[in-house]
Structure formats: C-alpha cells, structure tokens
Scaffold this motif. Structure first.
Motif, PDB file in Angstrom:
ATOM      1  N   ALA A   1      64.996  -3.151 -11.148  1.00 17.95           N
ATOM      2  CA  ALA A   1      66.019  -3.398 -10.130  1.00 17.95           C
ATOM      3  C   ALA A   1      65.741  -2.580  -8.873  1.00 17.95           C
ATOM      4  CB  ALA A   1      67.400  -3.065 -10.689  1.00 17.95           C
ATOM      5  N   THR A   2      65.278  -1.349  -9.062  1.00 19.34           N
ATOM      6  CA  THR A   2      64.943  -0.483  -7.926  1.00 19.34           C
ATOM      7  C   THR A   2      63.738  -1.024  -7.171  1.00 19.34           C
ATOM      8  OG1 THR A   2      65.819   1.436  -9.113  1.00 19.34           O
ATOM      9  CG2 THR A   2      64.335   1.879  -7.283  1.00 19.34           C
ATOM     10  N   MET A   3      62.734  -1.516  -7.900  1.00 16.72           N
ATOM     11  CA  MET A   3      61.566  -2.110  -7.253  1.00 16.72           C
ATOM     12  C   MET A   3      61.963  -3.307  -6.390  1.00 16.72           C
ATOM     13  SD  MET A   3      58.903  -2.300 -10.430  1.00 16.72           S
ATOM     14  CE  MET A   3      58.618  -0.932 -11.531  1.00 16.72           C
ATOM     15  N   ILE A   4      62.854  -4.137  -6.924  1.00 17.33           N
ATOM     16  CA  ILE A   4      63.244  -5.365  -6.237  1.00 17.33           C
ATOM     17  C   ILE A   4      64.092  -5.089  -5.001  1.00 17.33           C
ATOM     18  CG2 ILE A   4      64.613  -7.483  -6.444  1.00 17.33           C
ATOM     19  CD1 ILE A   4      63.860  -7.505  -9.435  1.00 17.33           C
TER      20      ILE A   4
ATOM     21  N   LEU B   1      69.997  -1.824  -3.532  1.00 11.33           N
ATOM     22  CA  LEU B   1      70.467  -2.010  -4.899  1.00 11.33           C
ATOM     23  C   LEU B   1      71.940  -1.649  -5.026  1.00 11.33           C
ATOM     24  CD1 LEU B   1      69.739  -2.677  -7.858  1.00 11.33           C
ATOM     25  CD2 LEU B   1      69.169  -0.254  -8.165  1.00 11.33           C
ATOM     26  N   THR B   2      72.683  -2.484  -5.750  1.00 15.55           N
ATOM     27  CA  THR B   2      74.107  -2.245  -6.007  1.00 15.55           C
ATOM     28  C   THR B   2      74.350  -2.263  -7.509  1.00 15.55           C
ATOM     29  OG1 THR B   2      74.683  -4.599  -5.999  1.00 15.55           O
ATOM     30  CG2 THR B   2      74.697  -3.437  -3.865  1.00 15.55           C
ATOM     31  N   PRO B   3      75.481  -1.733  -7.977  1.00 13.96           N
ATOM     32  CA  PRO B   3      75.799  -1.819  -9.403  1.00 13.96           C
ATOM     33  C   PRO B   3      75.826  -3.251  -9.911  1.00 13.96           C
ATOM     34  CG  PRO B   3      77.217  -0.212  -8.350  1.00 13.96           C
ATOM     35  CD  PRO B   3      76.470  -0.898  -7.252  1.00 13.96           C
ATOM     36  N   ALA B   4      76.314  -4.189  -9.106  1.00 19.11           N
ATOM     37  CA  ALA B   4      76.379  -5.585  -9.534  1.00 19.11           C
ATOM     38  C   ALA B   4      74.985  -6.163  -9.750  1.00 19.11           C
ATOM     39  CB  ALA B   4      77.132  -6.416  -8.496  1.00 19.11           C
ATOM     40  N   ILE B   5      74.063  -5.851  -8.840  1.00 22.33           N
ATOM     41  CA  ILE B   5      72.685  -6.348  -8.996  1.00 22.33           C
ATOM     42  C   ILE B   5      72.032  -5.691 -10.204  1.00 22.33           C
ATOM     43  CG2 ILE B   5      70.395  -6.409  -7.966  1.00 22.33           C
ATOM     44  CD1 ILE B   5      71.778  -6.566  -5.222  1.00 22.33           C
TER      45      ILE B   5
ATOM     46  N   ARG C   1      70.169   5.313 -11.604  1.00 22.80           N
ATOM     47  CA  ARG C   1      69.448   4.763 -10.447  1.00 22.80           C
ATOM     48  C   ARG C   1      68.565   5.834  -9.805  1.00 22.80           C
ATOM     49  NH1 ARG C   1      73.034   4.458  -5.503  1.00 22.80           N
ATOM     50  NH2 ARG C   1      72.433   6.662  -5.618  1.00 22.80           N
ATOM     51  N   ASP C   2      69.127   7.017  -9.616  1.00 22.75           N
ATOM     52  CA  ASP C   2      68.360   8.097  -8.993  1.00 22.75           C
ATOM     53  C   ASP C   2      67.160   8.480  -9.855  1.00 22.75           C
ATOM     54  OD1 ASP C   2      70.194   8.050  -6.951  1.00 22.75           O
ATOM     55  OD2 ASP C   2      71.188   9.932  -7.514  1.00 22.75           O
ATOM     56  N   ARG C   3      67.360   8.500 -11.159  1.00 25.94           N
ATOM     57  CA  ARG C   3      66.233   8.856 -12.051  1.00 25.94           C
ATOM     58  C   ARG C   3      65.158   7.773 -12.015  1.00 25.94           C
ATOM     59  NH1 ARG C   3      65.177   8.478 -17.710  1.00 25.94           N
ATOM     60  NH2 ARG C   3      67.328   7.907 -18.252  1.00 25.94           N
ATOM     61  N   ALA C   4      65.572   6.512 -11.943  1.00 22.67           N
ATOM     62  CA  ALA C   4      64.590   5.424 -11.852  1.00 22.67           C
ATOM     63  C   ALA C   4      63.737   5.577 -10.595  1.00 22.67           C
ATOM     64  CB  ALA C   4      65.304   4.076 -11.857  1.00 22.67           C
ATOM     65  N   GLU C   5      64.365   5.930  -9.487  1.00 22.07           N
ATOM     66  CA  GLU C   5      63.625   6.148  -8.245  1.00 22.07           C
ATOM     67  C   GLU C   5      62.637   7.299  -8.398  1.00 22.07           C
ATOM     68  OE1 GLU C   5      66.615   6.818  -5.325  1.00 22.07           O
ATOM     69  OE2 GLU C   5      67.152   4.690  -5.141  1.00 22.07           O
ATOM     70  N   MET C   6      63.089   8.386  -9.027  1.00 20.97           N
ATOM     71  CA  MET C   6      62.211   9.541  -9.225  1.00 20.97           C
ATOM     72  C   MET C   6      61.061   9.203 -10.167  1.00 20.97           C
ATOM     73  SD  MET C   6      64.731  12.882  -9.317  1.00 20.97           S
ATOM     74  CE  MET C   6      65.891  12.234 -10.528  1.00 20.97           C
ATOM     75  N   ALA C   7      61.342   8.392 -11.193  1.00 24.99           N
ATOM     76  CA  ALA C   7      60.297   8.001 -12.138  1.00 24.99           C
ATOM     77  C   ALA C   7      59.209   7.188 -11.437  1.00 24.99           C
ATOM     78  CB  ALA C   7      60.904   7.196 -13.289  1.00 24.99           C
ATOM     79  N   LEU C   8      59.615   6.260 -10.590  1.00 23.76           N
ATOM     80  CA  LEU C   8      58.636   5.445  -9.876  1.00 23.76           C
ATOM     81  C   LEU C   8      57.798   6.300  -8.927  1.00 23.76           C
ATOM     82  CD1 LEU C   8      60.756   2.263  -9.119  1.00 23.76           C
ATOM     83  CD2 LEU C   8      58.972   2.521 -10.843  1.00 23.76           C
ATOM     84  N   GLU C   9      58.437   7.237  -8.240  1.00 22.15           N
ATOM     85  CA  GLU C   9      57.690   8.123  -7.354  1.00 22.15           C
ATOM     86  C   GLU C   9      56.723   9.005  -8.148  1.00 22.15           C
ATOM     87  OE1 GLU C   9      56.003   9.978  -4.296  1.00 22.15           O
ATOM     88  OE2 GLU C   9      57.310   8.206  -4.191  1.00 22.15           O
ATOM     89  N   PHE C  10      57.166   9.475  -9.297  1.00 22.46           N
ATOM     90  CA  PHE C  10      56.314  10.279 -10.186  1.00 22.46           C
ATOM     91  C   PHE C  10      55.076   9.500 -10.616  1.00 22.46           C
ATOM     92  CE2 PHE C  10      55.488  11.085 -14.792  1.00 22.46           C
ATOM     93  CZ  PHE C  10      54.926  12.362 -14.687  1.00 22.46           C
ATOM     94  N   LEU C  11      55.263   8.231 -10.970  1.00 23.67           N
ATOM     95  CA  LEU C  11      54.133   7.411 -11.412  1.00 23.67           C
ATOM     96  C   LEU C  11      53.194   7.088 -10.258  1.00 23.67           C
ATOM     97  CD1 LEU C  11      56.059   5.000 -13.800  1.00 23.67           C
ATOM     98  CD2 LEU C  11      54.507   6.851 -14.467  1.00 23.67           C
ATOM     99  N   ARG C  12      53.750   6.773  -9.089  1.00 20.73           N
ATOM    100  CA  ARG C  12      52.901   6.488  -7.928  1.00 20.73           C
ATOM    101  C   ARG C  12      52.066   7.710  -7.545  1.00 20.73           C
ATOM    102  NH1 ARG C  12      57.651   3.944  -5.670  1.00 20.73           N
ATOM    103  NH2 ARG C  12      57.986   5.823  -4.424  1.00 20.73           N
ATOM    104  N   ALA C  13      52.652   8.888  -7.706  1.00 23.26           N
ATOM    105  CA  ALA C  13      51.977  10.119  -7.305  1.00 23.26           C
ATOM    106  C   ALA C  13      50.755  10.431  -8.174  1.00 23.26           C
ATOM    107  CB  ALA C  13      52.948  11.297  -7.347  1.00 23.26           C
ATOM    108  N   SER C  14      50.619   9.737  -9.303  1.00 21.82           N
ATOM    109  CA  SER C  14      49.448   9.968 -10.173  1.00 21.82           C
ATOM    110  C   SER C  14      48.161   9.589  -9.464  1.00 21.82           C
ATOM    111  CB  SER C  14      49.578   9.173 -11.469  1.00 21.82           C
ATOM    112  OG  SER C  14      49.388   7.776 -11.230  1.00 21.82           O
ATOM    113  N   GLY C  15      48.236   8.617  -8.560  1.00 15.57           N
ATOM    114  CA  GLY C  15      47.055   8.189  -7.824  1.00 15.57           C
ATOM    115  C   GLY C  15      46.050   7.397  -8.647  1.00 15.57           C
ATOM    116  N   LYS C  16      46.405   7.088  -9.890  1.00 17.69           N
ATOM    117  CA  LYS C  16      45.489   6.352 -10.760  1.00 17.69           C
ATOM    118  C   LYS C  16      45.596   4.845 -10.504  1.00 17.69           C
ATOM    119  CE  LYS C  16      44.179  10.102 -12.919  1.00 17.69           C
ATOM    120  NZ  LYS C  16      42.811  10.635 -12.779  1.00 17.69           N
TER     121      LYS C  16
END
Length: 212
Positions: free
Chosen positions: A157-160, A165-169, A125-140
C-alpha cells in the motif's frame, strides 16, 4: 533493484487460525515449503537475504540461505503487525478475540486510539515506510526478503500510494491482496518508483498442495 518478498512457511498457528506468538516455529508443512523455496531460489540470482526476526520467518530464511550460501540479516522492521498481547496465541474465533478485533477495526482510522499495546494504523504505516527505506539502502540488485502477510500488504500500500496513503486504502489493499504461506512477490524498484511484477506466486508449492 529486484526484491523477492516471501511470506514465511506455514506454522501450527496458521493451521489452527491463531494470532501467533513471535516464537512459534514452522510446522512440518512449513519446513517442506521452506525447502521448496530454497530449491527455487537456488536457480534465481540473489545478492542478499533479509528476514523478520520472528521465529517462523527466520527459520524459513535460514533454510533458504543455507542452500544459496548467503548470510541472513534480521530486522524487527520486517516483523508481523503487533497485535494486543491479550489476543496473541489465541484462536481468531475466540469471543474475546473477536471483541478486541471489532474495537480495533472500528478505530482503525483514529491515529490517537489504541486498545492496549498493539500497533495501530499510523505505527504500522510508519514502520512499512522505514522497512522499505532499509531495504533500498542495501544497494543490492537482487534481494530476498522473508516477512509476513500483514506487513507485506502495508508495504505494498505504501509503494502504491506513498504520502497519499489513507486508512481506507490500506484496508482495501489488506482485504484484496491475498498472501499465502510460501508465496513469492516480485517487485522492482528504480528511480521511477515501485513496480509489482508478480504477486503471491505459489506455483512452486503445487506439488505439496496436490498431496494435502
């Protein structure tokens, strides 16, 4: 921003139902899928290409990037879920693999439990959050991301759900949102948040599948 998330092309590991090693390459089918993806993205505006550093994803990204004349930026944040070393490269039908998977599933919601050297729910979950922030930071404005099925579903799941977010979701999203090799997921990001415009679009692969 528009993100096109692509699951890498097929590998022999996919074809034989394995938990794959990071270095496994595309199969002949996977190479054909990558070239079809390249043809499709030649007609879609793309400003940047990002890829998992695992071989099957980087090969897919390279084939596409050569057709659209853009460099590929690789990141470990986009790699597939890290499984225990003891099951990597083995069939999912192997009794030992099934036993390990059962233990992991039973402890999925426990943030302190790990079988061995795998990624548990919290780490993924933490890596997914970091990945999304990394992609947003591209500014493209239009970004192609070549990645993998499990991490893509965790990013979804993180976007939604965000902080709710919980393990069940996360488990529900993982079981209900299929990802096919070569499938395209189109997602928009703005100040208002994330919007899924298309999930696992595989229409470009219809010709291949009709001949299989």
């Amino acid at each position: 921003m528009i993100f096109y998330f692509v699951r890498h092309g097929t590998t022999e590991g996919n074809e034989t139902n394995q938990f794959q090693l990071p270095t496994i390459s595309l199969s002949e089918s996977g190479i054909r899928e990558a070239y079809i993806l390249a043809k499709r993205f030649a007609a879609i505006p793309i400003d940047a290409v990002f890829s998992s550093s695992m071989t099957r994803a980087s090969e897919t990204a390279r084939i596409i990037s050569e057709h659209i004349n853009l460099p590929v930026t690789e990141s470990a944040l986009l790699e597939e879920t890290k499984r225990p070393s003891v099951i990597r490269g083995k069939s999912k039908d192997d009794p030992e693999v099934k036993s390990v998977r059962g233990e992991i599933k039973a402890h999925f919601a426990d943030p302190l439990w790990r079988h061995s050297d795998e990624e548990n729910y919290v780490l993924l979950r933490d890596r997914a959050e970091m990945a999304l922030e990394f992609l947003r930071a591209s500014g493209k404005k239009h970004v192609l991301v070549v990645t993998h099925g499990e991490i893509l579903r965790m990013m979804l799941a993180t976007m939604i759900c965000g902080e709710e977010l919980t393990p069940a979701i996360a488990s529900s999203v993982r079981s209900k949102f299929a990802t096919s090799n070569g499938g395209i997921t189109k997602i928009q990001y703005s100040d208002a948040g994330w919007y899924v415009l298309a999930w696992n679009d595989c229409t470009h692969l219809d010709e291949i599948r009709a001949n299989e």
